[in-house]
Enzyme design. Sequence first.
Site, PDB file in Angstrom:
ATOM      1  N   TYR A 132      27.231  17.205 157.005  1.00  0.00           N
ATOM      2  CA  TYR A 132      26.380  16.675 155.944  1.00  0.00           C
ATOM      3  C   TYR A 132      27.260  16.141 154.806  1.00  0.00           C
ATOM      4  O   TYR A 132      27.014  15.063 154.270  1.00  0.00           O
ATOM      5  CB  TYR A 132      25.437  17.766 155.416  1.00  0.00           C
ATOM      6  N   ASN A 157      13.947  11.331 158.533  1.00  0.00           N
ATOM      7  CA  ASN A 157      14.278  10.292 159.514  1.00  0.00           C
ATOM      8  C   ASN A 157      13.037   9.987 160.369  1.00  0.00           C
ATOM      9  O   ASN A 157      12.587  10.829 161.120  1.00  0.00           O
ATOM     10  CB  ASN A 157      15.434  10.774 160.393  1.00  0.00           C
ATOM     11  N   CYS A 162      20.138  11.638 163.957  1.00  0.00           N
ATOM     12  CA  CYS A 162      20.321  12.742 163.012  1.00  0.00           C
ATOM     13  C   CYS A 162      20.796  14.018 163.703  1.00  0.00           C
ATOM     14  O   CYS A 162      21.329  14.910 163.039  1.00  0.00           O
ATOM     15  CB  CYS A 162      19.054  12.980 162.203  1.00  0.00           C
ATOM     16  N   HIS A 163      20.675  14.091 165.020  1.00  0.00           N
ATOM     17  CA  HIS A 163      21.200  15.265 165.734  1.00  0.00           C
ATOM     18  C   HIS A 163      22.724  15.332 165.653  1.00  0.00           C
ATOM     19  O   HIS A 163      23.299  16.383 165.887  1.00  0.00           O
ATOM     20  CB  HIS A 163      20.745  15.247 167.198  1.00  0.00           C
ATOM     21  N   GLU A 207      25.603  14.019 174.921  1.00  0.00           N
ATOM     22  CA  GLU A 207      26.543  13.009 174.451  1.00  0.00           C
ATOM     23  C   GLU A 207      27.982  13.395 174.762  1.00  0.00           C
ATOM     24  O   GLU A 207      28.774  12.559 175.197  1.00  0.00           O
ATOM     25  CB  GLU A 207      26.355  12.769 172.948  1.00  0.00           C
TER      26      GLU A 207
END
Length: 150
Positions: free
Chosen positions: A84, A107, A115-116, A142
């Site tokens: 963050y 979001n 945002c993950h 990912e």
Amino acid sequence: PCISLCLSRAESSVACEVCEGAEEMPEPLQQCTAWLRAYFCEPATTGTLPVPAFHHPLLQRDSFTRQVLWTLLNDVKFGEAVSYKQLAELAGNSRAARAVGGAMRSNPIPILIPCHRVIRSSGDSGSYGGGHLMKEWLLSHEKLQKEKLA
């Protein structure tokens, strides 16, 4: 029209199917469908696809939230994570880590604006609107796909 995703417990097994009527969708929705299909099934191709048009009012207003979301979309790539605090710095206000958290909560299009990928400075994954397990799965998906491409 709909998109059907079958996510198995084996992280490498994802099946994608676009249901009947997809050709009748408006162009922005077709782009969104193509992008989501690529994200889950062929992640290496997401960078070659156009980013769907975002018409949500939150993304039209000039605000720090908009700046954070666009910075996240453009600067934090597939398989990467950012804290963050780091995202606040990238968006131009190093003291706004809490405001970044607020931007993530508001979001309107998670996954497309990823945002993950925003985690705590400690390395802990932190909160996610789709739930902790979904955030962990997306991050794992990912990481696994990025390793396969390396």
